[in-house]
Scaffold this active site. Structure first.
Site, mmCIF file in Angstrom:
data_model
loop_
_atom_site.group_PDB
_atom_site.id
_atom_site.type_symbol
_atom_site.label_atom_id
_atom_site.label_comp_id
_atom_site.label_asym_id
_atom_site.label_seq_id
_atom_site.Cartn_x
_atom_site.Cartn_y
_atom_site.Cartn_z
ATOM 1 C CG ASP A 97 38.277 67.699 30.607
ATOM 2 O OD1 ASP A 97 39.265 67.914 31.326
ATOM 3 O OD2 ASP A 97 37.941 66.558 30.227
ATOM 4 C CG ASP A 99 43.785 64.383 29.753
ATOM 5 O OD1 ASP A 99 44.545 63.498 30.152
ATOM 6 O OD2 ASP A 99 44.177 65.542 29.510
#
Length: 298
Positions: A97, A99
């Site tokens: 991922d 953020d």
């Protein structure tokens, strides 16, 4: 039949009592330690215990072992049980991922600050990451507040983004060992593109902010990169790289990462929300993303 699994423990400092607790939990779970090693670089300590068991290491058996060992995880440190097949795989895929994982920030919140809506958007983001809201619907709602902002704010936000501690080192270690590294993000291509190029990532994808006449429209183009899409890309990219799914490592922090964490050979929760931490195969509660390389055996 003898099965092999590695117990990787990590924390700011692992005391003798911590290690005795881990060894006791491994023994109680039916794992015999055949070799041990301790390493560290001043930021954190890693203890690796090579173990064997007489039971076949099925998915269910591994889940049972992880549950049995989990009480030995004390405050400030974690233990991951990793199949030997993953750690010794000649080629692996690391999918992360972005953020609050690859980077320290939530980009939508940085953008919203320019619209005077940061607090409002932060509350929605946190609810979505806890799994309380549909991610796609919440993304559309959050992006809508950006309507009318000049496109130049994207450049300003890009300058505010910083990598998580150890992120560059993690990517470099995987790449140097010949593995594939990719990221999939509910954020935005306009921010991720230059970042991915700078890190030399093999594959990456995020949402596309619509820009018309030099301004953000408050919309995204195409399908939203959501929870289901993240798993889809894990499977597609592993197949494209010729890497078995059991040789993949997925890392994330929010509810929209749960499907890819569950589908990967090992899913790692990185400073994650409680529900994600509970569901993942391993949890890292340190600020250093390169802890993941020790879990993966890279």
């Amino acid at each position: 039949m003898i099965s092999h699994v590695t117990a990787v423990s990590y924390g700011p400092a692992l005391s003798d009592d911590d290690l005795r607790q881990v060894r006791g939990a491994l023994a109680a779970a039916g794992l015999a330690i055949t070799d041990e090693d301790t390493a560290g670089d001043g930021r954190y300590t890693v203890h690796t215990a090579e173990c064997t068991t007489s039971e076949p290491l099925t998915d269910a058996a591994l889940a049972g072992l992880r549950k049995a060992v989990s009480p030995a995880v004390g405050a400030g440190f974690g233990t991951a049980l990793v199949p030997d097949g993953l750690r010794s795989a000649p080629r692996k895929l690391l999918l992360m991922d972005v953020d609050s994982t690859l980077i320290k920030q939530e980009v939508i919140e940085l953008l919203a600050a320019y619209a005077g809506k940061r607090e409002e958007v932060t509350a929605v983001t946190e609810a979505a990451m806890r799994g309380e809201l549909d991610f796609a619907q919440s993304l559309h709602a959050r992006v809508a507040v950006l309507a009318g902002l000049p496109a130049a704010v994207v450049d300003d936000v890009r300058a505010e983004v910083s990598l998580s501690e150890g992120a560059a080192e993690l990517v470099a270690a995987f790449k140097a060992a010949g593995h594939a590294v990719a990221v999939v993000s509910g954020g935005f291509n306009q921010i991720l593109g230059p970042l991915a190029a700078g890190l030399g990532l093999d594959r990456w994808i995020a949402n596309e902010l619509e820009i018309v006449d030099g301004a953000l429209t408050g919309r995204v183009l195409g399908d939203v990169i959501d929870r289901a899409a993240k798993e889809k890309y894990l499977r597609e990219w592993a197949a494209a790289e010729g890497i078995p799914l059991e040789h993949t490592i997925a890392v994330g922090d929010g509810a929209n990462d749960l499907d890819m964490l569950g589908a990967a050979g090992i899913g790692v929760a990185f400073n994650a929300k409680p529900a994600v931490r509970a569901a993942a195969d391993a949890a890292v509660d340190l600020p250093y993303l390169d802890t993941v390389r020790h879990i993966a055996g890279v």
